[in-house]
Scaffold this motif. Structure first.
Motif: not given
Lengths: 231, 231
Positions: B3-13
């Motif tokens: 979930q944290q990885q996904r959040a970082i990915g969303t933030r970068a996107a």
């Protein structure tokens, strides 16, 4: 006729007021209400003269550009050698950037102008052109090297000044601008001067930026006017 | 963790999408609706990561600044002579300005950042500092003149590059940027080089800007990657 004079006066007052607002808040964050307040006129008067915020911003840029071109023309038309005139012109420009709200607002808006529907390229092109004409004169006078690529040099010096004043504004509110303009010329002169230049003339040109910085610093502290191009 | 990885990915996107919007419209004219659309996320997701348009703009600036600093560190850490590294660094920076939307958006926002509640000075200070460190190395290596005022030179070269890329963007959409960077160094080198420099080394340094411009022009046409600092 009196009415027309009054309209011209109102238009100029709106531009001065708007310049203060744009200078402080930038284009994006300046509201129409803020422009009305800064110009001290009603919405009706504002819209009588300017159709939109963009039209008003473009009028500020145009007013600043006209006064900058007039300043440049003074130095182009002076009897000073081209290189002296070019160096003095950048100090005079630095002074108006520090002291004249319409000029600093116009420069800020020009930098932000990619927001506009029409790109603002004329100020950059005109400054590069004036710089090129002074450098060509400097070659004819024997100060600048005959092999100097004038187009390339003018196309560097003018944008370099743009960057110098931008960074000076961000880092010191233009407090160190005269110092940075002096340093700019100190670094540029070796790449501009003719190898055949007599030592005395070379020394005089090399000393000019520091001299002008001193004069402008003193004038800034004592609130006297700028040095005239022929002075 | 996923979930944290996904959040970082969303933030970068979100940052990448926002960079496209800011790059195209500038800070003032970019709306929250435009940012949602460009980032391809819901208003909820946008606000989960960023409290305001300013926070998002500052994240774009920070991302750009981090990648610029990483680029600078590559050249600072390379075994190349300082002056070679400084020249190559400006061409590499020119390339990211042309090719990377986060970098060009970050630079644009940095220029517009007087709109923000917190002034953005760090990128200018860090670039001046990196430039100064490379010039100091160039003095130690005998390429730059021992009497060079490193602080003044770095405080000119870095802002000069800022101005060069700004004007290149306005006049040509950065099409002529490699040419202008070459011309910048051609004019600067005589003021930087040691008078005691052997003729061959002097000729090699003088030829480097034109060589790099050629390489970057060819790489740009053939869509290969940038030249690595150690290459």
């Amino acid at each position: 006729m009196a009415q027309q004079q009054r309209a011209i006066g109102t238009r100029a007052a709106i531009i001065r007021g708007a310049a203060q607002a744009f200078r402080e808040h930038g284009y994006g964050s300046t509201t129409l209400a803020g422009l009305e307040a800064a110009a001290g006129v009603t919405k009706g008067a504002l819209y009588f003269h300017f159709a939109s915020k963009e039209a008003l911003a473009l009028a500020v840029i145009e007013t600043q550009h006209e006064s900058s071109i007039a300043l440049g023309a003074e130095y182009l038309g002076s009897t000073r050698p081209g290189l002296d005139a070019a160096i003095r012109m950048t100090f005079a420009m630095a002074k108006t950037l520090r002291d004249d709200p319409v000029v600093s607002a116009g420069i800020r808006l020009t930098l932000e102008a990619s927001n506009f529907s029409v790109p603002v390229a004329a100020p950059y092109i005109d400054w590069i052109d004036m710089c090129g004409r002074l450098l060509r004169r400097a070659i004819d006078e024997g100060d600048a090297a005959a092999e100097l690529n004038v187009e390339a040099a003018a196309h560097f010096i003018s944008p370099a000044f743009t960057g110098v004043q931008t960074v000076s504004e961000v880092l010191t509110g233009r407090d160190d601008l005269y110092q940075r303009v002096e340093e700019m010329w100190t670094l540029l002169l070796p790449g501009l001067l003719s190898a055949a230049l007599p030592a005395e003339r070379r020394a005089n040109l090399a000393a000019l930026p520091a001299l002008l910085r001193h004069d402008y610093d003193v004038a800034g502290r004592t609130r006297t006017g700028p040095a005239a191009p022929g002075a």
